[in-house]
Design a protein around this motif. Sequence first.
Motif, PDB file in Angstrom:
ATOM      1  N   VAL A 113      -4.769   3.823  -4.517  1.00  0.00           N
ATOM      2  CA  VAL A 113      -4.834   2.713  -3.565  1.00  0.00           C
ATOM      3  C   VAL A 113      -6.212   2.067  -3.634  1.00  0.00           C
ATOM      4  O   VAL A 113      -7.228   2.722  -3.432  1.00  0.00           O
ATOM      5  CB  VAL A 113      -4.535   3.197  -2.123  1.00  0.00           C
ATOM      6  N   SER A 114      -6.201   0.802  -3.973  1.00  0.00           N
ATOM      7  CA  SER A 114      -7.416  -0.003  -3.953  1.00  0.00           C
ATOM      8  C   SER A 114      -6.997  -1.413  -3.547  1.00  0.00           C
ATOM      9  O   SER A 114      -5.804  -1.752  -3.592  1.00  0.00           O
ATOM     10  CB  SER A 114      -8.077  -0.038  -5.330  1.00  0.00           C
ATOM     11  N   LEU A 115      -7.952  -2.223  -3.146  1.00  0.00           N
ATOM     12  CA  LEU A 115      -7.621  -3.595  -2.771  1.00  0.00           C
ATOM     13  C   LEU A 115      -6.927  -4.301  -3.937  1.00  0.00           C
ATOM     14  O   LEU A 115      -5.938  -5.016  -3.748  1.00  0.00           O
ATOM     15  CB  LEU A 115      -8.875  -4.351  -2.348  1.00  0.00           C
ATOM     16  N   THR A 147     -12.049  -3.330   4.669  1.00  0.00           N
ATOM     17  CA  THR A 147     -12.297  -2.075   3.962  1.00  0.00           C
ATOM     18  C   THR A 147     -10.979  -1.361   3.686  1.00  0.00           C
ATOM     19  O   THR A 147      -9.942  -1.653   4.301  1.00  0.00           O
ATOM     20  CB  THR A 147     -13.177  -1.126   4.800  1.00  0.00           C
ATOM     21  N   LYS A 148     -11.054  -0.396   2.798  1.00  0.00           N
ATOM     22  CA  LYS A 148      -9.882   0.431   2.505  1.00  0.00           C
ATOM     23  C   LYS A 148      -9.467   1.197   3.758  1.00  0.00           C
ATOM     24  O   LYS A 148      -8.271   1.326   4.038  1.00  0.00           O
ATOM     25  CB  LYS A 148     -10.202   1.396   1.363  1.00  0.00           C
ATOM     26  N   ASP A 149     -10.439   1.691   4.538  1.00  0.00           N
ATOM     27  CA  ASP A 149     -10.091   2.421   5.769  1.00  0.00           C
ATOM     28  C   ASP A 149      -9.312   1.552   6.745  1.00  0.00           C
ATOM     29  O   ASP A 149      -8.363   2.027   7.384  1.00  0.00           O
ATOM     30  CB  ASP A 149     -11.345   2.978   6.446  1.00  0.00           C
ATOM     31  N   LEU A 166       0.846  -1.204   0.000  1.00  0.00           N
ATOM     32  CA  LEU A 166       0.000   0.000   0.000  1.00  0.00           C
ATOM     33  C   LEU A 166       0.873   1.244   0.000  1.00  0.00           C
ATOM     34  O   LEU A 166       0.620   2.194  -0.749  1.00  0.00           O
ATOM     35  CB  LEU A 166      -0.922  -0.011   1.215  1.00  0.00           C
ATOM     36  N   GLN A 198      -8.458  -8.870   1.233  1.00  0.00           N
ATOM     37  CA  GLN A 198      -9.773  -8.742   1.881  1.00  0.00           C
ATOM     38  C   GLN A 198      -9.881  -9.602   3.133  1.00  0.00           C
ATOM     39  O   GLN A 198     -10.617  -9.258   4.049  1.00  0.00           O
ATOM     40  CB  GLN A 198     -10.889  -9.100   0.905  1.00  0.00           C
ATOM     41  N   TYR A 237      -5.587  12.154   3.799  1.00  0.00           N
ATOM     42  CA  TYR A 237      -6.683  11.174   3.845  1.00  0.00           C
ATOM     43  C   TYR A 237      -7.484  11.325   5.137  1.00  0.00           C
ATOM     44  O   TYR A 237      -8.709  11.352   5.127  1.00  0.00           O
ATOM     45  CB  TYR A 237      -6.087   9.767   3.732  1.00  0.00           C
ATOM     46  N   MET A 266      -7.364  -0.969   5.955  1.00  0.00           N
ATOM     47  CA  MET A 266      -6.041  -1.127   5.361  1.00  0.00           C
ATOM     48  C   MET A 266      -5.220   0.144   5.561  1.00  0.00           C
ATOM     49  O   MET A 266      -4.037   0.091   5.923  1.00  0.00           O
ATOM     50  CB  MET A 266      -6.203  -1.448   3.870  1.00  0.00           C
ATOM     51  N   MET A 267      -5.844   1.294   5.367  1.00  0.00           N
ATOM     52  CA  MET A 267      -5.150   2.568   5.537  1.00  0.00           C
ATOM     53  C   MET A 267      -4.732   2.774   6.989  1.00  0.00           C
ATOM     54  O   MET A 267      -3.620   3.231   7.260  1.00  0.00           O
ATOM     55  CB  MET A 267      -6.048   3.721   5.087  1.00  0.00           C
TER      56      MET A 267
END
Length: 193
Positions: A30-32, A52-54, A18, A47, A116, A56-57
């Motif tokens: 940035v995406s899965l 979720t992306k949040d 990431l 996944q 972000y 991961m972030m």
Amino acid sequence: MPKKVDHQERRTLIADALMRVAADQGLEAVSLRHVAAEAGVSAGMVQHYFRTKDEMMAFALSVVRERSQLRVTEAVAGLGENPSPRLLLRTMLAALLPLDERTRDNGRVALAFLAYTAVRPSAAPSLHEDTAQFTGFIASVLPDRHGAAAAAGLLALMEGLGVYLLGGQYTAEQALGALDAQLDLLFGSSAAA
């Protein structure tokens, strides 16, 4: 016998991917799917660890924080016992600045994360606590006549210098010169280390 999986190692592998995507292409990329491709794993694995992306972030942000703390710890350890307060602060703040290629990558990612979280404050509640603790520490090291406002200003100066370093407006020497000038104002020029 089934292979033992180190889940923390896999989460860190994904977070590193990431950060590479964010450093090279920005957070909007940035995406899965992109992170999975960069990590060399399936989107399903990403996944599995991050719904979720949040999520991961937030995990990647915690990795950036840990690495920054490690840089500061290593830099301070090189000072020996009982460094002057000014030298201690300069060393800590300089360790957080993106002064070389390795720290510029981390700086780009950290700046992207700050942007972000500016629009998604719930994505990184730990930033508030970290900022309060760091500001409190800086205030505790500054001369008595300075307080939390001066500590906040010094932290803001460091963040601003980081932005200018990343944008190429300042060289490392200019940024460190500005940091030293502010420390001279706070500690007096005779305290320069």
